[in-house]
Structure formats: C-alpha cells, structure tokens
Design a protein around this motif. Sequence first.
Motif, PDB file in Angstrom:
ATOM      1  N   THR A 148       6.269 -14.974  -3.876  1.00 17.68           N
ATOM      2  CA  THR A 148       6.459 -15.840  -5.040  1.00 17.68           C
ATOM      3  C   THR A 148       5.495 -15.494  -6.178  1.00 17.68           C
ATOM      4  O   THR A 148       5.420 -16.230  -7.160  1.00 17.68           O
ATOM      5  CB  THR A 148       6.271 -17.315  -4.656  1.00 17.68           C
ATOM      6  N   GLY A 149       4.750 -14.411  -6.030  1.00 16.24           N
ATOM      7  CA  GLY A 149       3.881 -13.959  -7.109  1.00 16.24           C
ATOM      8  C   GLY A 149       2.427 -14.339  -6.986  1.00 16.24           C
ATOM      9  O   GLY A 149       1.641 -14.101  -7.909  1.00 16.24           O
ATOM     10  N   VAL A 150       2.013 -14.935  -5.874  1.00 23.46           N
ATOM     11  CA  VAL A 150       0.607 -15.278  -5.673  1.00 23.46           C
ATOM     12  C   VAL A 150      -0.197 -13.992  -5.477  1.00 23.46           C
ATOM     13  O   VAL A 150       0.205 -13.110  -4.708  1.00 23.46           O
ATOM     14  CB  VAL A 150       0.430 -16.218  -4.470  1.00 23.46           C
ATOM     15  N   GLU A 151      -1.328 -13.896  -6.147  1.00 25.56           N
ATOM     16  CA  GLU A 151      -2.199 -12.727  -6.014  1.00 25.56           C
ATOM     17  C   GLU A 151      -3.033 -12.847  -4.744  1.00 25.56           C
ATOM     18  O   GLU A 151      -3.635 -13.885  -4.483  1.00 25.56           O
ATOM     19  CB  GLU A 151      -3.120 -12.620  -7.230  1.00 25.56           C
ATOM     20  N   LEU A 152      -3.080 -11.775  -3.964  1.00 25.87           N
ATOM     21  CA  LEU A 152      -3.886 -11.756  -2.745  1.00 25.87           C
ATOM     22  C   LEU A 152      -5.141 -10.920  -2.976  1.00 25.87           C
ATOM     23  O   LEU A 152      -5.068  -9.758  -3.387  1.00 25.87           O
ATOM     24  CB  LEU A 152      -3.085 -11.181  -1.570  1.00 25.87           C
ATOM     25  N   ARG A 153      -6.285 -11.541  -2.700  1.00 25.34           N
ATOM     26  CA  ARG A 153      -7.578 -10.881  -2.835  1.00 25.34           C
ATOM     27  C   ARG A 153      -8.293 -10.931  -1.490  1.00 25.34           C
ATOM     28  O   ARG A 153      -8.202 -11.925  -0.771  1.00 25.34           O
ATOM     29  CB  ARG A 153      -8.416 -11.564  -3.932  1.00 25.34           C
ATOM     30  N   PHE A 154      -9.005  -9.854  -1.186  1.00 22.61           N
ATOM     31  CA  PHE A 154      -9.655  -9.754   0.110  1.00 22.61           C
ATOM     32  C   PHE A 154     -11.156  -9.533  -0.061  1.00 22.61           C
ATOM     33  O   PHE A 154     -11.591  -8.653  -0.806  1.00 22.61           O
ATOM     34  CB  PHE A 154      -9.039  -8.615   0.925  1.00 22.61           C
ATOM     35  N   LEU A 155     -11.936 -10.366   0.618  1.00 21.05           N
ATOM     36  CA  LEU A 155     -13.392 -10.274   0.614  1.00 21.05           C
ATOM     37  C   LEU A 155     -13.812  -9.540   1.877  1.00 21.05           C
ATOM     38  O   LEU A 155     -13.863 -10.114   2.965  1.00 21.05           O
ATOM     39  CB  LEU A 155     -14.005 -11.679   0.553  1.00 21.05           C
ATOM     40  N   THR A 156     -14.071  -8.258   1.739  1.00 18.41           N
ATOM     41  CA  THR A 156     -14.388  -7.430   2.892  1.00 18.41           C
ATOM     42  C   THR A 156     -15.893  -7.419   3.136  1.00 18.41           C
ATOM     43  O   THR A 156     -16.675  -7.259   2.205  1.00 18.41           O
ATOM     44  CB  THR A 156     -13.892  -5.984   2.679  1.00 18.41           C
ATOM     45  N   THR A 157     -16.284  -7.589   4.379  1.00 15.14           N
ATOM     46  CA  THR A 157     -17.696  -7.672   4.716  1.00 15.14           C
ATOM     47  C   THR A 157     -18.366  -6.306   4.633  1.00 15.14           C
ATOM     48  O   THR A 157     -17.800  -5.300   5.094  1.00 15.14           O
ATOM     49  CB  THR A 157     -17.873  -8.246   6.129  1.00 15.14           C
ATOM     50  N   ALA A 158     -19.550  -6.268   4.047  1.00 11.44           N
ATOM     51  CA  ALA A 158     -20.300  -5.018   3.950  1.00 11.44           C
ATOM     52  C   ALA A 158     -20.452  -4.401   5.336  1.00 11.44           C
ATOM     53  O   ALA A 158     -20.761  -5.089   6.309  1.00 11.44           O
ATOM     54  CB  ALA A 158     -21.677  -5.280   3.338  1.00 11.44           C
ATOM     55  N   GLY A 159     -20.221  -3.110   5.422  1.00 13.10           N
ATOM     56  CA  GLY A 159     -20.276  -2.406   6.692  1.00 13.10           C
ATOM     57  C   GLY A 159     -18.928  -2.309   7.375  1.00 13.10           C
ATOM     58  O   GLY A 159     -18.777  -1.565   8.346  1.00 13.10           O
ATOM     59  N   ALA A 160     -17.929  -3.067   6.871  1.00 10.95           N
ATOM     60  CA  ALA A 160     -16.601  -3.059   7.490  1.00 10.95           C
ATOM     61  C   ALA A 160     -15.501  -2.946   6.439  1.00 10.95           C
ATOM     62  O   ALA A 160     -14.383  -3.411   6.661  1.00 10.95           O
ATOM     63  CB  ALA A 160     -16.408  -4.326   8.325  1.00 10.95           C
ATOM     64  N   VAL A 161     -15.804  -2.320   5.308  1.00 12.26           N
ATOM     65  CA  VAL A 161     -14.821  -2.240   4.223  1.00 12.26           C
ATOM     66  C   VAL A 161     -13.616  -1.405   4.637  1.00 12.26           C
ATOM     67  O   VAL A 161     -12.465  -1.829   4.481  1.00 12.26           O
ATOM     68  CB  VAL A 161     -15.476  -1.675   2.952  1.00 12.26           C
ATOM     69  N   GLU A 162     -13.854  -0.205   5.147  1.00 14.40           N
ATOM     70  CA  GLU A 162     -12.737   0.659   5.530  1.00 14.40           C
ATOM     71  C   GLU A 162     -11.924   0.021   6.646  1.00 14.40           C
ATOM     72  O   GLU A 162     -10.681   0.074   6.632  1.00 14.40           O
ATOM     73  CB  GLU A 162     -13.249   2.038   5.947  1.00 14.40           C
TER      74      GLU A 162
END
Length: 362
Positions: free
Chosen positions: A282-296
């Motif tokens: 429906t067009g909601v933007e998804l943002r992800f907060l990745t923890t340092a050390g586990a980005v990949e």
Amino acid sequence: MTVHEGAPSSLLTLFSDGTFALSEATSASVAGPLFARFERMRSLLGSSLEEGIEAEPSLALGGEGPFDHVLPASLAMLPVSGDLAPYGWRIGPGEGTRWRANRDAAYARLDAARLAFFEYEGPLSLVRLGPVSCASSVFMASGELALADAGLVRELPTLIAEGIDAEVSVLRERVPGARPRVMLDERGALRAVEGRVRTASGYRFHRAIGRTALTDLFSACVTGAAERGIATEELTLAVDARVGIVRAALDAGVRSVAVDPLSRDLAAVGGAWEALAEARETGVELRFLTTAGAVEASMRHVLAAWHELGYAPQEARGFAFAVTRRRAADPAREQGASAFVRSCDMDEIMHAAPAFAERVSD
C-alpha cells in the motif's frame, strides 16, 4: 505478490539512526564539536553514495554533555515547563535552569546545522522519542512517571507534535534547502505495552498499555504532525519488532516504519513480516535499523525473508537501512558511549550497501 505501483527509483537509501559520536581528536574543531559532528555526517550521508544509492544525514546526537541525549533533546522544544530533578527529567510547574539550558542546547544544534549544512539541499532528519517511550522516561512534579497519568499520556502526542513543529520550523530557517524528516523512536515501548515499567517506589508496575491505546497514541502522533505541516511520509516510527506493535503502528496510519530485521518476531518469517509486506503493497516505506557488527547479515536476512514471502529480489528496491547500536532499554538513563554510532559502524554499512544494491538491481 508484486511491488506496489510507483515503486521508488533508488535501489536503497542509507539513513542515520540519529546518533554519531566522533573521537576526541576529530571533534576538537575550531568551530566546536557540534559543527565537527554535523560536518562529518554531511560528508558521509550528504549526497548519493553512487548511482542508485541515496543517503539521508541527520542532526545526530553524540552524547557530549548532559543535553546531547535522546530524552533531553526530545523535551527541549516541548511547549511545557520542567527541570532536571534528582530523580530525572520532569515536566510540570516551574522552569528550572537546567530546562532552559537544555532548550539553549537545542538552539545550539540548529545554529551548528546552519554552518555545517550551508547550501545543503536534501533530506535532513531528527530523532526524538515517541509518546510511549517519553511517558516511560519523564517524571511529573510528584516524582512519579508520566505513565501514571492517563490524561497526560493522551496529551503527549499533541505536545510532541508541537515541539517537533517548533524545531522543524527553526531548522527550515537555518537550512532552507533541507527537507526535514522525523523519526519517533518507540523501541522502548515494549516495556510499557507489557506492563514492565516500575513505579517510583520500585515495588509495583504501571498498568500495561493495551493494543487499542497504543494504536490511538501512534495515530495521534501522525495526525498531530500532519496538522502542523509534517507529511505522513516525513514521519517514521521506529518500533520493537513484535507483530502486535508493528500492526499497531500500521493500523495508526504510519506511512514509514523502522524495525530491526534480526530481532524478535522478524528473526523468522511470520506475522510481523507478513504485516510489513502487506503495508509495503500500500506504499508504506520500510526502514531497517541494522545492529553494528551484523549489517551484512541483516541485509541478507531481509532479502531472504522477502524471497520467502514470494517477492523477486528487485522488488526489494527502495528499502532504507541505518546502522545502530543497542542502547539501554530505559531512555531516561544517560546513554554511554556504546549506544552511539561510530565512524567504524558507518564504514560497515557503507561497505555493505553496494552489494545489496547489486542484488536488487534489474
């Protein structure tokens, strides 16, 4: 499943979690540590990194001094009075010297932004506490948390919207080319939702906030911000990765949501991921907060979950990622150095971004 119409043209966006701590040597700028921090933030995220990878800097907090933390920054522009009491930040009758100093610190950040982001054009974000986390962290004159006063809790979204409007208005004056965005951090709301916030005595717990009340509070934030000219697309709600909380945010009309893709109910594909997928349709933007050390690992998990939900890799275009560090569950506690993103953490996510972009490109 297919991605919604009007899908974003960018492959992904890198944004800031609202924290950034420089080393003492780096922050020893003639113009001061605030300018040095914002200048470095602009150099990292002030322009697109490469074709298809957008970037969004912030007026990041760095933990330098008692006012350079998320709770005092969230209180600084509220249309209320208060002070820093022995038991913590309080709101209520009387404006103390520490309250005024905190407001002065907020204006100092905006003055530093004028210099560091001179002639900048693009998104520029602020990170502040949402109403539930704020109510669980700030005290009343009685010495009890605001969470104990149902009327005050219902009023907090309006107060927060007014405070954000005041700060954003000054930011637009200081940096005319900026497109302000606001992330309301409610990653500490889970304790209040589950009734795990202790009263001042320490012997009892505040009554749990129900799902309906949570949705109402989130909805009031969206409505209050919109009434003051902050579009729903410019307001992100960062929430705990619990399916009930994610759905409460989406039911409230939030059009941009941020979650940790490796935590709690998102660690495996289930109801929370399904809710996010439905929202994205429906067009909601998804943002992800990745923890340092586990980005990949986080980026790989997002793509794997998206595939399991039935999407092609290119249908993950337009996601946004930030690197973040785990902070204390209680924002009322002054955050230590481990809660603030460092240059090495930014290096980690900037190194990982091109590989993700390649996976989702046509």
